[in-house]
Design a protein around this motif. Structure first.
Motif, PDB file in Angstrom:
ATOM      1  N   LEU A 463      46.446  98.899 -14.884  1.00  0.00           N
ATOM      2  CA  LEU A 463      46.805 100.008 -14.008  1.00  0.00           C
ATOM      3  C   LEU A 463      45.734 100.210 -12.936  1.00  0.00           C
ATOM      4  CD1 LEU A 463      48.672 102.297 -13.225  1.00  0.00           C
ATOM      5  CD2 LEU A 463      47.593 103.736 -14.975  1.00  0.00           C
ATOM      6  N   VAL A 464      44.477 100.085 -13.337  1.00  0.00           N
ATOM      7  CA  VAL A 464      43.371 100.197 -12.369  1.00  0.00           C
ATOM      8  C   VAL A 464      43.501  99.102 -11.314  1.00  0.00           C
ATOM      9  CG1 VAL A 464      40.863  99.998 -12.055  1.00  0.00           C
ATOM     10  CG2 VAL A 464      41.792 101.312 -13.975  1.00  0.00           C
ATOM     11  N   LYS A 465      43.821  97.899 -11.734  1.00  0.00           N
ATOM     12  CA  LYS A 465      43.957  96.764 -10.812  1.00  0.00           C
ATOM     13  C   LYS A 465      45.066  97.009  -9.782  1.00  0.00           C
ATOM     14  CE  LYS A 465      45.394  91.896 -10.847  1.00  0.00           C
ATOM     15  NZ  LYS A 465      45.832  90.785 -11.717  1.00  0.00           N
ATOM     16  N   TYR A 466      46.237  97.475 -10.252  1.00  0.00           N
ATOM     17  CA  TYR A 466      47.365  97.649  -9.341  1.00  0.00           C
ATOM     18  C   TYR A 466      47.206  98.855  -8.416  1.00  0.00           C
ATOM     19  CZ  TYR A 466      49.792  94.179 -12.162  1.00  0.00           C
ATOM     20  OH  TYR A 466      50.141  93.023 -12.820  1.00  0.00           O
ATOM     21  N   ARG A 467      46.401  99.859  -8.829  1.00  0.00           N
ATOM     22  CA  ARG A 467      46.267 101.074  -8.025  1.00  0.00           C
ATOM     23  C   ARG A 467      44.843 101.288  -7.517  1.00  0.00           C
ATOM     24  NH1 ARG A 467      50.235 103.083  -5.720  1.00  0.00           N
ATOM     25  NH2 ARG A 467      49.529 105.248  -5.989  1.00  0.00           N
ATOM     26  N   GLN A 468      44.026 100.209  -7.525  1.00  0.00           N
ATOM     27  CA  GLN A 468      42.617 100.325  -7.143  1.00  0.00           C
ATOM     28  C   GLN A 468      42.458 100.821  -5.707  1.00  0.00           C
ATOM     29  OE1 GLN A 468      40.390  96.724  -7.747  1.00  0.00           O
ATOM     30  NE2 GLN A 468      38.508  97.857  -8.213  1.00  0.00           N
ATOM     31  N   LYS A 469      43.306 100.354  -4.810  1.00  0.00           N
ATOM     32  CA  LYS A 469      43.206 100.759  -3.405  1.00  0.00           C
ATOM     33  C   LYS A 469      43.518 102.238  -3.210  1.00  0.00           C
ATOM     34  CE  LYS A 469      44.340  96.219  -1.473  1.00  0.00           C
ATOM     35  NZ  LYS A 469      45.293  95.428  -0.639  1.00  0.00           N
ATOM     36  N   LYS A 470      44.169 102.839  -4.185  1.00  0.00           N
ATOM     37  CA  LYS A 470      44.490 104.271  -4.120  1.00  0.00           C
ATOM     38  C   LYS A 470      43.475 105.112  -4.892  1.00  0.00           C
ATOM     39  CE  LYS A 470      48.336 103.684  -1.823  1.00  0.00           C
ATOM     40  NZ  LYS A 470      48.521 104.210  -0.450  1.00  0.00           N
ATOM     41  N   GLY A 471      42.321 104.471  -5.251  1.00  0.00           N
ATOM     42  CA  GLY A 471      41.248 105.208  -5.910  1.00  0.00           C
ATOM     43  C   GLY A 471      41.392 105.325  -7.414  1.00  0.00           C
ATOM     44  N   MET A 472      42.157 104.431  -8.038  1.00  0.00           N
ATOM     45  CA  MET A 472      42.369 104.492  -9.489  1.00  0.00           C
ATOM     46  C   MET A 472      41.094 104.088 -10.222  1.00  0.00           C
ATOM     47  SD  MET A 472      44.517 105.203 -11.908  1.00  0.00           S
ATOM     48  CE  MET A 472      46.029 105.292 -10.956  1.00  0.00           C
ATOM     49  N   THR A 473      40.736 104.848 -11.249  1.00  0.00           N
ATOM     50  CA  THR A 473      39.588 104.545 -12.108  1.00  0.00           C
ATOM     51  C   THR A 473      40.054 104.479 -13.547  1.00  0.00           C
ATOM     52  OG1 THR A 473      39.056 106.879 -12.459  1.00  0.00           O
ATOM     53  CG2 THR A 473      38.044 105.784 -10.520  1.00  0.00           C
ATOM     54  N   ASN A 474      39.147 104.023 -14.434  1.00  0.00           N
ATOM     55  CA  ASN A 474      39.510 103.926 -15.861  1.00  0.00           C
ATOM     56  C   ASN A 474      39.859 105.282 -16.446  1.00  0.00           C
ATOM     57  OD1 ASN A 474      39.071 101.214 -15.746  1.00  0.00           O
ATOM     58  ND2 ASN A 474      37.359 101.155 -17.178  1.00  0.00           N
ATOM     59  N   SER A 475      39.094 106.287 -16.091  1.00  0.00           N
ATOM     60  CA  SER A 475      39.333 107.614 -16.673  1.00  0.00           C
ATOM     61  C   SER A 475      40.661 108.194 -16.187  1.00  0.00           C
ATOM     62  CB  SER A 475      38.193 108.565 -16.314  1.00  0.00           C
ATOM     63  OG  SER A 475      38.070 108.701 -14.912  1.00  0.00           O
ATOM     64  N   LEU A 516      58.017 103.324  -8.091  1.00  0.00           N
ATOM     65  CA  LEU A 516      57.752 103.080  -6.671  1.00  0.00           C
ATOM     66  C   LEU A 516      56.300 102.677  -6.434  1.00  0.00           C
ATOM     67  CD1 LEU A 516      59.766 106.082  -5.176  1.00  0.00           C
ATOM     68  CD2 LEU A 516      60.399 103.674  -5.094  1.00  0.00           C
ATOM     69  N   GLN A 517      55.401 103.225  -7.242  1.00  0.00           N
ATOM     70  CA  GLN A 517      53.974 102.939  -7.070  1.00  0.00           C
ATOM     71  C   GLN A 517      53.554 101.621  -7.718  1.00  0.00           C
ATOM     72  OE1 GLN A 517      52.200 106.432  -8.805  1.00  0.00           O
ATOM     73  NE2 GLN A 517      52.381 107.653  -6.925  1.00  0.00           N
TER      74      GLN A 517
END
Length: 704
Positions: A463-475, A516-517
């Motif tokens: 999930l972090v990989k797919y949404r990293q550009k949107k600021g996704m972190t592990n927490s 969608l995301q």
């Protein structure tokens, strides 16, 4: 499908005999199918069936099985079994003659059941109506009854049950013509059209047969009377050959009774206690008087061995029968069975076939060669059968994030039992099993239960990989994955499952946002849209977009139409697309109308093979009579199978209004344009809605 409209008893089968005979005579290949109960046609046409000139489809259900289902209020299950059996066993594309259900039931109207079976099989209805006389009131009553029940038909056959002169038949036609001319009320206007000695009904509905009473059709053999009464045979004689034209009840003195023997095709009914009468009759028979048989009635026992007269009569060809029934009971049974034809009575069968066959409109018979009576339609039952049978072809896994929701659990169980899909329920196993136990459900091996807390950690890094550009972190990912819809979406993204269905308790936004995301659109799609399958009583239509796009541009509206056309084809519906507006063609103007017009033209430009028209008003798109008036040159008006609404406000309002006011099933919203199948449910979805949405999701995954 040939169905009885009123109580025509055994004459109904005689009409089928005549119809199949004349069609066979015209060398038109056909199939025979009786959904419920045993048909005698397979024995009558055994030679043709063995030579494969006629294909006989065995009955789907025994009479007993059907009666149990009806008693248990499982009418839909009965119809589903009939449809499934027919689809699995039909062999050719020949015309299929379907024998309607005739057994009386306290649990359901025969007419209603036959109508529903006919609709499920996409069958043209051919009603048979029994007239007391060829009189106008009876004919009008027949058609009014069908209209009241909203049963559509293209032809009808009238059957007469007492002798009349041919001139009376003409009087029947003439009086109907006068009736048509005199009636001006809206209810009767244009209902009938008289032409060339035939009754023509609106939309080419016509009387294709007016069958007069024919006395030879009711001439039973003595053995037939024996079978009907379940009588005991005292003496066989020529019981198989002798025929009975009339029955004489013998309660007078012996001399007067002997005077009544004016034909050798008479059956004498003699009370068993009247020894004087049967003695006199037997003496006359020994002396050479010819009759078809003697029926002794009543419960008095007779010692045949002690009476010398019986020893002599046993040497003759006279059939003698005995029943314990009284006179009234005997007469009622004989009246009931007077038109019943046994399959071994070849002589009578041929008479009936030829007589009824010659009273059927020959032009209609010839039209069957071109299958001209076949209607282009797709019933809800056949649609449901199609999607479940397509889903069964591949073993797919569908995740249901709302795993503790009761409807979802039951739907998963049904999907497993019907082998539609393997369903994964996300939720606490103990809670799910407790709910299943409460509903008396046994979850088989194709229902898998996964505790979300045991697998969430596996999906954090992805999930972090797919949404990293949107600021996704592990927490953040760990927190988001507590939502089962997001967890299920990640399972779909990584190929652990083949599709996702949610929305029984979640909003559309909560179901679609993760898709969608994370899943996103297919490479060639810039837009995600939705459709609903609207299951009307006699057809299935597609409505779009009723759930996703608020106010699409004309380019987006064109894309929705193209996506919907592809979806229609994928599910066996021939797309005829109507672009809906408040204007039909040039009847109105304004930016909203112009948007629909431009979208229509864009689809025509990009895909010339797609059948599309617009702008069209709803009534012009769906009602043939109105379509012909408002858009006479349109190839879609009145025949649309796919409706595309100009915006979400219109689409969502119309689908809900039609669904609730029309009391019809609506399956959806089904998403179009997603890279992998994700489908939303209405929060008011039934268990059946969820089952068929799962089936559709399976089919979408097959197309990936």
């Amino acid at each position: 499908m040939i169905i009885p409209i009123n109580d025509i008893e055994d004459q109904f089968f005689n009409v089928i005999l005549g119809l199949t005979y004349i069609i066979k005579k015209h060398e038109i290949p056909f199939n025979i199918f009786k959904p419920i109960g045993r048909s005698n046609l397979n024995k009558i046409y055994s030679e043709e069936i063995s030579k494969k000139k006629i294909f006989f489809i065995k009955n789907a259900l025994s009479m007993r099985s059907a009666q149990i289902l009806l008693k248990d209020k499982k009418e839909n299950e009965l119809i589903e079994k009939v449809l499934e059996y027919y689809e699995q066993n039909k062999k050719t594309k020949n015309i299929t003659f379907i024998e309607g259900f005739t057994e009386k039931s306290d649990d359901l109207s025969i007419l209603d059941l036959n109508y529903k079976i006919a609709v499920s099989l996409n069958a043209e209805i051919l009603p048979i109506f029994f007239l007391k006389n060829f009189c106008l009131n009876d004919a009008n009553q027949a058609i009014q009854e069908l209209s009241y029940k909203k049963i559509s038909f293209s032809q009808i056959i009238f059957l007469q049950n007492s002798p009349f002169q041919n001139s009376y038949k003409k009087l029947f036609y003439d009086s109907l013509e006068d009736f048509i001319k005199q009636k001006n009320s809206r209810h009767y206007k244009n209902t009938y059209l008289f032409e060339k000695d035939e009754i023509k009904i609106k939309h080419m509905k016509s009387v294709i047969g007016c069958i007069p009473f024919y006395s030879c059709s009711s001439i039973m053999r003595t053995i037939d009377i024996c079978r009907s009464l379940k009588a005991k045979i005292i003496n066989y004689g020529n019981i198989q050959k002798f025929r009975v034209k009339s029955v004489v009840l013998c309660t007078d003195n012996a001399l007067n009774i002997l005077k009544k023997i004016v034909s050798d095709e008479i059956l004498l009914m003699i009370p068993s206690h009247r020894e004087d009468i049967f003695t006199a009759v037997f003496l006359a028979i020994i002396e050479g008087v010819k009759i078809s048989g003697v029926l002794l009635i009543g419960n008095k026992n007779i010692n045949y061995n002690k009476k010398k007269i019986f020893a002599s009569i046993f040497k003759t060809s006279l059939p003698i029968l005995k029943t314990n029934l009284n006179i009234i009971e005997t007469l009622l049974i004989l009246k009931k069975y007077q038109f019943h034809v046994y399959e071994d009575d070849i002589f009578r069968i041929k008479i009936i076939q030829k007589y009824i066959g010659k009273n059927i409109n020959q032009n209609w018979i010839r039209s069957l060669k071109n299958n001209s009576i076949k209607k282009e339609k797709f019933s809800p039952s056949s649609f449901k059968y199609l999607i479940t049978s397509l889903a069964k072809k591949t073993k797919k896994v569908i995740v249901l994030p709302e795993g503790t929701e009761p409807r979802t659990i039951k739907a998963a169980s049904i999907c497993a039992d019907k082998k539609i899909a393997t369903c994964i329920l996300l939720g606490c196993p103990k809670e799910i099993y407790l709910i299943a136990k409460t509903m008396k459900l046994s979850l088989n091996k194709d229902v898998k239960i996964i505790n979300p807390s045991f697998i969430r950690e596996e999906y954090i890094s992805s999930l972090v990989k797919y949404r990293q550009k949107k600021g996704m972190t592990n927490s953040i990912a760990k927190k988001l994955l507590k939502d089962n819809v997001i967890l299920g979406t990640m399972m779909l993204k990584l190929g652990k499952v083949d599709g996702l269905v949610s929305g029984a308790i979640n909003t559309t936004a909560n179901t679609l946002r993760p898709a969608l995301q994370i899943i996103k659109t297919k490479n060639n799609n810039s837009l995600i849209s939705s459709i609903f399958f609207m299951l009307f009583p006699e057809k299935v239509m597609i409505y779009g977009d009723c759930a996703i796009n608020t106010n699409p541009s004309y380019e987006e509206l064109a894309t929705i139409a193209i996506q919907s056309a592809n979806s229609a084809k994928a599910f066996g519906i021939q797309p005829k697309i109507a672009m809906i507006s408040y204007s039909t063609h040039c009847s109105g103007s304004g930016p909203d109308v112009e948007k629909v017009r431009k979208a229509t033209n864009l689809v025509k430009l990009k895909y010339p093979n797609i059948v599309i028209d617009g702008p069209l008003q709803y009534d012009a798109a769906t009602i043939q009579e109105i379509g012909k008036i408002k858009a006479p040159n349109s190839n879609v008006a009145g025949k649309a199978t796919v409706l595309i609404f100009p915006d979400l406000n219109t689409g969502n309002t119309v689908y809900k209004a039609v669904q609730r006011c029309g009391k019809i099933d609506a399956i959806g919203p089904i998403l179009q344009g997603m890279d992998k199948p994700v489908n939303d449910l209405s929060r008011g979805a039934s268990v059946e809605d969820i089952v068929y949405t799962v089936a559709i999701t399976v089919i979408q995954s097959q197309k990936e």
